[in-house]
Design an enzyme around this catalytic site. Structure first.
Site, short mmCIF file in Angstrom:
data_model
loop_
_atom_site.label_atom_id
_atom_site.label_comp_id
_atom_site.label_asym_id
_atom_site.label_seq_id
_atom_site.Cartn_x
_atom_site.Cartn_y
_atom_site.Cartn_z
N HIS A 262 0.85 -1.19 0.00
CA HIS A 262 0.00 0.00 0.00
C HIS A 262 0.88 1.23 0.00
CE1 HIS A 262 -3.13 2.87 1.16
NE2 HIS A 262 -3.96 1.97 0.68
N GLU A 321 -7.96 -5.11 -0.27
CA GLU A 321 -8.50 -5.90 -1.38
C GLU A 321 -8.46 -7.40 -1.11
OE1 GLU A 321 -9.95 -4.01 -3.06
OE2 GLU A 321 -8.82 -2.50 -4.17
N1 COA Z 1 3.90 -7.66 -4.71
C1 COA Z 1 5.23 -7.67 -4.99
N2 COA Z 1 6.01 -6.58 -4.92
C2 COA Z 1 5.42 -5.42 -4.57
C3 COA Z 1 4.06 -5.34 -4.27
C4 COA Z 1 3.29 -6.51 -4.34
N3 COA Z 1 2.00 -6.51 -4.06
N4 COA Z 1 3.77 -4.06 -3.94
C5 COA Z 1 4.90 -3.37 -4.06
N5 COA Z 1 5.91 -4.18 -4.44
C6 COA Z 1 7.31 -3.85 -4.63
C7 COA Z 1 7.56 -3.10 -5.93
O1 COA Z 1 7.80 -3.98 -6.99
C8 COA Z 1 8.74 -2.28 -5.55
O2 COA Z 1 9.87 -3.11 -5.58
P1 COA Z 1 11.30 -2.56 -6.04
O3 COA Z 1 11.61 -1.38 -5.17
O4 COA Z 1 12.20 -3.73 -5.87
O5 COA Z 1 11.12 -2.14 -7.48
C9 COA Z 1 8.50 -1.91 -4.11
O6 COA Z 1 7.68 -2.94 -3.59
C10 COA Z 1 7.80 -0.58 -3.92
O7 COA Z 1 6.70 -0.55 -4.81
P2 COA Z 1 5.98 0.78 -5.28
O8 COA Z 1 5.27 0.53 -6.57
O9 COA Z 1 6.95 1.92 -5.24
O10 COA Z 1 4.97 1.00 -4.13
P3 COA Z 1 3.70 1.88 -4.22
O11 COA Z 1 3.54 2.50 -2.90
O12 COA Z 1 3.72 2.79 -5.38
O13 COA Z 1 2.59 0.78 -4.53
C11 COA Z 1 0.66 -0.48 -4.61
C12 COA Z 1 1.46 0.56 -3.82
C13 COA Z 1 -0.66 -0.72 -3.88
C14 COA Z 1 0.36 0.06 -6.00
C15 COA Z 1 1.48 -1.78 -4.71
O14 COA Z 1 1.80 -2.25 -3.42
C16 COA Z 1 0.77 -2.86 -5.52
O15 COA Z 1 0.88 -2.86 -6.74
N6 COA Z 1 0.08 -3.82 -4.84
C17 COA Z 1 -0.63 -4.86 -5.55
C18 COA Z 1 -1.96 -4.35 -6.09
C19 COA Z 1 -2.97 -4.12 -4.99
O16 COA Z 1 -3.15 -4.94 -4.09
N7 COA Z 1 -3.66 -2.98 -5.10
C20 COA Z 1 -4.69 -2.59 -4.14
C21 COA Z 1 -4.23 -1.41 -3.34
S1 COA Z 1 -5.34 -1.05 -2.02
#
Ligand code: COA
Length: 379
Positions: A262, A321
């Site tokens: 998140h 989710e």
């Molecule tokens: N599974 C695997 N790796 C994940 C991950 C997940 N669910 N969520 C984040 N990461 C990893 C990224 O690949 C990144 O890795 P890196 O630094 O080695 O490249 C790191 O964690 C940071 O990710 P980032 O995209 O910068 O975090 P964010 O704060 O922008 O992302 C979300 C937040 C929610 C978009 C992300 O956690 C995600 O895509 N989750 C899965 C989708 C989901 O459940 N969405 C519902 C949200 S309520």
């Protein structure tokens, strides 16, 4: 080239874009406050219509206020003929797209669709929030080659939705679970769709336009589109002993594990806790749900361990989710409908933010940092 732009962090992470009385997300401590109440205090104890009153009017309703709001919204559930036409035309589209198309038509029945006074905003908020479940239910039935069922006025919003989609009055525990789900997701700080709604409202555009834009922002898998894939994941994993290999394979392919991570929460999302309890209650009623719930608990533990190893320091924890998928599946809904179900709850929050932004009346207009070439010539 001169510029006075101060660089904001990527994705505006940590930037405060508005002041709000609606909700607060404390990601470090895993606390969500809605209208002054923690989500644990609120969801499951206050019905959806009462919670909408809190967001739109600033206080929980007394008995007379609740009766008035509930009956006003019950009167507004019926869809105009044109909206039903659009839904029929969108029969093959994903439900969230059908909802976006239908939402745009709902300004037609409003007395003054372009008015942005508090009264006009409230009228539009009631209309959209009352109609969205009718849209989702009608679209589902049309997709199954069935005629839509007309809404009833004598049921609360959640019970009426389940009645319209399944064709029979729901079990009270199912209606309660859906009501709890909608209250749990109704508002959540400055998330992407709420920000979208506020940007649109800040131009003095109307509430229906703002909510239509918010629907577009919600549907992406990084925001509201994750619970469908969460269910796919659980079904593909099938049994707890397959979980670790499956999850490791996903990560090795560079894919994300849906339902984890998140932008704000660095501990377990408190909404996951509320919905986990709701899913457990539904599981007690039906063995099939119980088995999926037990599998989810085991997959969750394995995923947390595997993610901690693969992404050390990222604090990737269970988000809302993950258990949303279990609650909505146990209510007999199709995973394709999950994002639209999220929208039915979140619309109460979007509308409240639009009301707040219209009162603030200040244009949101950031700048960009130009990183393209300069001085190019045509000839
Ligand atoms: N599974 C695997 N790796 C994940 C991950 C997940 N669910 N969520 C984040 N990461 C990893 C990224 O690949 C990144 O890795 P890196 O630094 O080695 O490249 C790191 O964690 C940071 O990710 P980032 O995209 O910068 O975090 P964010 O704060 O922008 O992302 C979300 C937040 C929610 C978009 C992300 O956690 C995600 O895509 N989750 C899965 C989708 C989901 O459940 N969405 C519902 C949200 S309520």
């Amino acid at each position: 080239m001169s510029s006075n732009v101060t660089g904001a962090p990527r994705g505006l992470e940590g930037v405060v874009a508005a002041q709000t009385r609606l909700s607060h997300v404390d990601g470090k401590n895993g606390v969500l406050i809605v209208g002054g109440y923690t989500i644990e205090e609120f969801a499951g104890h206050v019905g959806f219509e009462a919670a909408a009153h809190l967001l739109w009017r600033g206080h929980l309703p007394d008995r007379a206020e609740l009766t008035k709001l509930s009956s006003q919204m019950a009167e507004l559930r019926e869809l105009p003929a044109l909206t039903l036409e659009v839904i029929r035309g969108a029969a093959a589209a994903p439900p969230i797209d059908a909802l976006r198309m239908a939402c745009a038509t709902l300004s037609l029945g409003l007395a003054d669709p372009n008015a942005i006074t508090p009264e006009a905003d409230l009228a539009a908020a009631m209309r959209l929030t009352a109609c969205f479940p009718t849209v989702v239910a009608a679209h589902a039935r049309i997709g199954r080659k069935q005629e839509p069922i007309r809404p009833r006025k004598d049921l609360p919003l959640a019970a009426n939705f389940l009645y319209m989609i399944h064709g029979k009055e729901p079990d009270p525990s199912a209606a309660q679970a859906l009501d709890t789900y909608w209250v749990t997701v109704m508002d959540h700080g400055m998330n992407a769709s709420t920000f979208t709604a506020r940007v649109i409202a800040s131009t003095r555009s109307d509430l229906v336009s703002a909510v239509t834009g918010a629907l577009g922002a919600l549907k992406g898998p990084l925001h509201g589109g994750a619970p469908g894939p969460v269910l796919d994941m659980l079904l593909e994993i099938g049994s707890a002993d397959h979980a670790e290999a499956w999850l490791r394979n996903e990560l090795s392919q560079g894919r994300r594990i849906m339902g984890f991570g998140h932008r704000v929460y660095k501990v377990r999302d408190p909404r996951a806790e509320v919905l986990s309890r709701a899913a457990e209650r539904l599981g007690k009623a039906q063995m099939e749900n119980r088995q999926l719930y037990d599998l989810a608990l085991q997959v969750e533990q394995t995923a947390l361990r595997v993610l901690a190893e693969a992404k050390p320091g990222r604090n990737l924890r269970t988000n809302v989710e993950f258990y949303t998928a279990l609650v909505l599946q146990a209510l007999g809904l199709d995973p394709r409908q999950f994002v639209a179900m999220f929208a039915c709850g979140r619309t109460a929050g979007w509308c409240a933010h639009v009301i707040e932004q219209h009162a603030e009346d200040h244009l949101i207009r950031p700048q960009s940092e130009y990183i393209g070439p300069v001085g190019l010539k045509i000839s």
